[in-house]
Design an enzyme around this catalytic site. Structure first.
Site, PDB file in Angstrom:
ATOM      1  N   SER A   1     -35.312  12.820  25.820  1.00 48.81           N
ATOM      2  CA  SER A   1     -33.945  12.280  25.696  1.00 48.81           C
ATOM      3  C   SER A   1     -33.870  11.244  24.578  1.00 48.81           C
ATOM      4  CB  SER A   1     -33.531  11.591  26.998  1.00 48.81           C
ATOM      5  OG  SER A   1     -33.302  12.526  27.998  1.00 48.81           O
TER       6      SER A   1
ATOM      7  N   ARG B   1     -31.874  11.249  20.670  1.00 54.31           N
ATOM      8  CA  ARG B   1     -30.905  10.233  20.231  1.00 54.31           C
ATOM      9  C   ARG B   1     -31.366   9.558  18.944  1.00 54.31           C
ATOM     10  NH1 ARG B   1     -30.447  11.463  25.395  1.00 54.31           N
ATOM     11  NH2 ARG B   1     -28.563  10.957  26.582  1.00 54.31           N
TER      12      ARG B   1
ATOM     13  N   GLY C   1     -29.510  21.918  25.214  1.00 59.58           N
ATOM     14  CA  GLY C   1     -28.159  21.477  25.563  1.00 59.58           C
ATOM     15  C   GLY C   1     -27.878  20.089  25.024  1.00 59.58           C
TER      16      GLY C   1
ATOM     17  N   ARG D   1     -24.416  28.195  28.803  1.00 59.44           N
ATOM     18  CA  ARG D   1     -24.164  26.890  29.449  1.00 59.44           C
ATOM     19  C   ARG D   1     -22.766  26.348  29.126  1.00 59.44           C
ATOM     20  NH1 ARG D   1     -29.359  23.227  28.840  1.00 59.44           N
ATOM     21  NH2 ARG D   1     -28.160  22.007  30.351  1.00 59.44           N
TER      22      ARG D   1
ATOM     23  N   SER E   1     -22.756  12.979  33.485  1.00 58.33           N
ATOM     24  CA  SER E   1     -23.543  13.649  32.445  1.00 58.33           C
ATOM     25  C   SER E   1     -23.770  12.695  31.292  1.00 58.33           C
ATOM     26  CB  SER E   1     -22.812  14.906  31.948  1.00 58.33           C
ATOM     27  OG  SER E   1     -23.413  15.347  30.743  1.00 58.33           O
TER      28      SER E   1
ATOM     29  N   GLN F   1     -25.131  13.539  28.625  1.00 62.11           N
ATOM     30  CA  GLN F   1     -24.855  14.276  27.382  1.00 62.11           C
ATOM     31  C   GLN F   1     -23.382  14.165  27.015  1.00 62.11           C
ATOM     32  OE1 GLN F   1     -26.345  18.218  28.182  1.00 62.11           O
ATOM     33  NE2 GLN F   1     -28.488  17.563  28.036  1.00 62.11           N
TER      34      GLN F   1
ATOM     35  N   ASP G   1     -33.682  15.970  36.248  1.00 59.03           N
ATOM     36  CA  ASP G   1     -34.724  16.809  35.639  1.00 59.03           C
ATOM     37  C   ASP G   1     -35.996  16.872  36.489  1.00 59.03           C
ATOM     38  OD1 ASP G   1     -33.058  17.387  33.537  1.00 59.03           O
ATOM     39  OD2 ASP G   1     -33.783  15.738  32.299  1.00 59.03           O
TER      40      ASP G   1
ATOM     41  N   LYS H   1     -28.243  24.359  34.338  1.00 58.64           N
ATOM     42  CA  LYS H   1     -29.262  23.843  33.409  1.00 58.64           C
ATOM     43  C   LYS H   1     -29.824  25.012  32.596  1.00 58.64           C
ATOM     44  CE  LYS H   1     -28.923  19.521  34.360  1.00 58.64           C
ATOM     45  NZ  LYS H   1     -28.421  18.604  33.332  1.00 58.64           N
TER      46      LYS H   1
ATOM     47  N   ARG I   1     -31.302  26.624  38.387  1.00 57.67           N
ATOM     48  CA  ARG I   1     -32.562  26.115  38.930  1.00 57.67           C
ATOM     49  C   ARG I   1     -32.622  26.177  40.453  1.00 57.67           C
ATOM     50  NH1 ARG I   1     -33.679  21.245  34.467  1.00 57.67           N
ATOM     51  NH2 ARG I   1     -34.708  22.639  32.982  1.00 57.67           N
TER      52      ARG I   1
HETATM   53  C1  S3P Z   1     -30.110  14.595  29.260  1.00 55.76           C
HETATM   54  C2  S3P Z   1     -29.250  14.500  30.315  1.00 55.76           C
HETATM   55  C3  S3P Z   1     -29.284  15.417  31.462  1.00 55.76           C
HETATM   56  C4  S3P Z   1     -30.618  16.141  31.551  1.00 55.76           C
HETATM   57  C5  S3P Z   1     -31.066  16.672  30.235  1.00 55.76           C
HETATM   58  C6  S3P Z   1     -31.202  15.568  29.215  1.00 55.76           C
HETATM   59  C7  S3P Z   1     -29.942  13.646  28.157  1.00 55.76           C
HETATM   60  O1  S3P Z   1     -28.251  16.373  31.312  1.00 55.76           O
HETATM   61  O2  S3P Z   1     -30.569  17.171  32.508  1.00 55.76           O
HETATM   62  O3  S3P Z   1     -32.340  17.317  30.367  1.00 55.76           O
HETATM   63  O4  S3P Z   1     -30.872  13.522  27.341  1.00 55.76           O
HETATM   64  O5  S3P Z   1     -28.886  13.026  28.075  1.00 55.76           O
HETATM   65  P1  S3P Z   1     -26.756  16.005  31.765  1.00 55.76           P
HETATM   66  O6  S3P Z   1     -26.450  14.701  31.185  1.00 55.76           O
HETATM   67  O7  S3P Z   1     -25.854  17.064  31.236  1.00 55.76           O
HETATM   68  O8  S3P Z   1     -26.834  16.008  33.271  1.00 55.76           O
END
Ligand code: S3P
Length: 436
Positions: A23, A27, A94, A122, A165, A167, A322, A349, A353
């Site tokens: 993660s 970023r 994603g 997705r 989320s 993300q 995760d 995901k 899962r």
């Molecule tokens: C992530 C957020 C999670 C996670 C993904 C990484 C991130 O997804 O499942 O593996 O780096 O922000 P969501 O924010 O969509 O739940």
């Protein structure tokens, strides 16, 4: 497709340095690509996913130097992405697709974001909705990739995230810092805060507030410019999760994990490990760009293994999202089992899962109940070796490699190469830590 045979083990012993957090690597890759100057990132993730983010940054005009010691140097575009000459390939990631959408939406070009078959299934409406409210022009196909973004100036919105989320939060913050006005975002269930920490590191500013009984609220002014950073990426706690869970399976385990990311918004797993009978000693801890990095030692205290089930539901599901596959995979081997609810996000995901965990638990002979939003898995069961269908999902492949350590007989993991999405060293590390 490659297959890995996992033989049962009798203990887990040794020390491990985890590759950089996936993660955080994403970023830093994306923000360094946009920033002015050359960022140096030490212990960048070795997983394929963050390398998809790096490749997209190169396609958008940043230059990237990959060193053999897993450090990366990125010279950013100083706020101005160029028109890419081909679609931006997000691979299986994603995070890349959703966060990049927010990052590029205000740049005056056309961007096409594509992914592999799993990523193409997705849901992407979740980022299109807020970005369109900001004025972005985004085309999806049936709510999915390919995503076509016709870059245009954006304006601030006040957005309440309908699903927890990180993300989606990141896509809005990345767009907001380049929009006109002050964008506000509130989340009633807190998600990982790596974006907030990374933005501060790159020199962006925002305010964060939380009053009792109110959702947490972030407000980010637009028109911001970022400067390059020197950063060390902490080890990935979601990759460590596999070995922390493996340690629980053997009474005499002894595991030391160093340079481990222990950001409180990611570290709920450590409490869960303790609740399942793990004894965690924090040997060192320091802070780097707002992220905690520590060394921990893990043993097992069989007297602490409770007979009551581990209950995971909202808001814990978001914090452990995760780690849920591996917690579910080892649940039959724990004393009290697991009740997992409000985890419907697991179905969208890299694979569904819940379905795949159920399929593989069944193959190993476990009893359980499947719900639309989770699983109820009694403890004190034994598992037998089986053929595991990873569904080409990295976390399913690794989760069942861990359960297989305590099965009777060998297991074979189909699609084991998928581990390289987040943790290419996984099977080698498992071989060196598992005593047979
Ligand atoms: C992530 C957020 C999670 C996670 C993904 C990484 C991130 O997804 O499942 O593996 O780096 O922000 P969501 O924010 O969509 O739940």
């Amino acid at each position: 497709m490659s297959t890995q045979i996992i033989r049962p083990a009798r203990s887990l012993q040794g020390s491990l340095t985890l590759p950089g957090d996936k993660s955080i690597s994403h970023r830093y890759a994306l923000l360094a690509g946009l920033a002015e100057g050359t960022s140096r990132l030490t212990n960048f993730s070795t997983g394929a996913d963050p390398h998809s983010s790096l490749a997209c940054m190169e396609a958008l005009g940043a230059s990237v130097l990959r060193n053999p010691d897993n450090s990366i140097e990125i010279t950013g575009v100083a706020g101005a992405f160029r028109q890419p000459s081909a679609p931006l390939d997000c691979g299986n990631s994603g995070s890349t697709m959703r966060m990049l959408s927010g990052l590029v939406a205000s740049h005056p070009h056309t961007f096409t974001l594509i992914g592999d078959p799993s990523l193409t299934l997705r849901p992407m409406e979740r980022i299109r909705n807020p970005l369109m409210q900001m004025g972005a022009k985004i085309d999806l196909t049936d709510g999915h990739a390919p995503i076509v973004i016709h870059g245009t100036p954006l304006y601030a919105i006040d957005f309440a995230t309908p699903i927890p989320s990180a993300q989606v939060k990141t896509a809005v913050l990345f767009a907001g810092m380049q929009a006109e006005g002050v964008t506000s975002l509130s989340e009633s269930i807190l998600t990982r805060d790596h974006t907030e920490q990374a933005l501060l590191a790159f020199g962006a500013s925002f305010t964060r507030s939380r009053s009792p009984n109110e959702p947490a609220r972030l407000s980010i002014p637009g028109g911001q410019r970022l400067h390059a950073v020197d950063a060390t990426i902490p080890g990935d706690i979601s990759s460590a999760a596999f070995f922390l869970c493996a340690a629980l399976l053997f009474p005499d385990s002894n595991l030391v994990l160093d340079s481990l990311g222990m950001n409180p918004t990611r570290a709920a797993l450590l409490d869960v490990i303790a609740a399942l009978g793990g004894r965690i000693k924090v040997l060192t801890v320091e802070e780097h760009h707002g992220e905690l990095i520590g060394t921990i030692q893990v043993n097992v205290d069989p007297a602490k293994r409770t007979a009551s089930p581990l209950i995971i539901n909202s808001p814990l599901t978001a914090q452990l999202i995760d780690e849920l596959p591996v917690l579910a995979a080892i649940a039959p081997l724990t004393r009290g089992g697991l009740i997992l609810r409000n985890a419907q996000e697991l179905r969208v995901k890299e694979s569904d899962r819940i379905t795949l965990v159920a399929k593989n638990l069944r193959a190993m002979g476990a009893q359980f109940t499947e719900y639309p939003d989770g699983l109820e898995i009694p403890g004190n069961q034994s598992l037998h070796g089986a053929t595991i269908d990873s569904g080409s999902d990295h976390r399913i492949a690794m989760a069942f490699a861990i359960a297989a350590l305590r099965a009777t007989g060998d297991s074979e993991i189909l699609g084991a190469e998928s581990a390289s999405i987040s943790f290419p060293e996984f099977f080698t590390a498992l071989d060196s830590l598992a005593l047979r």
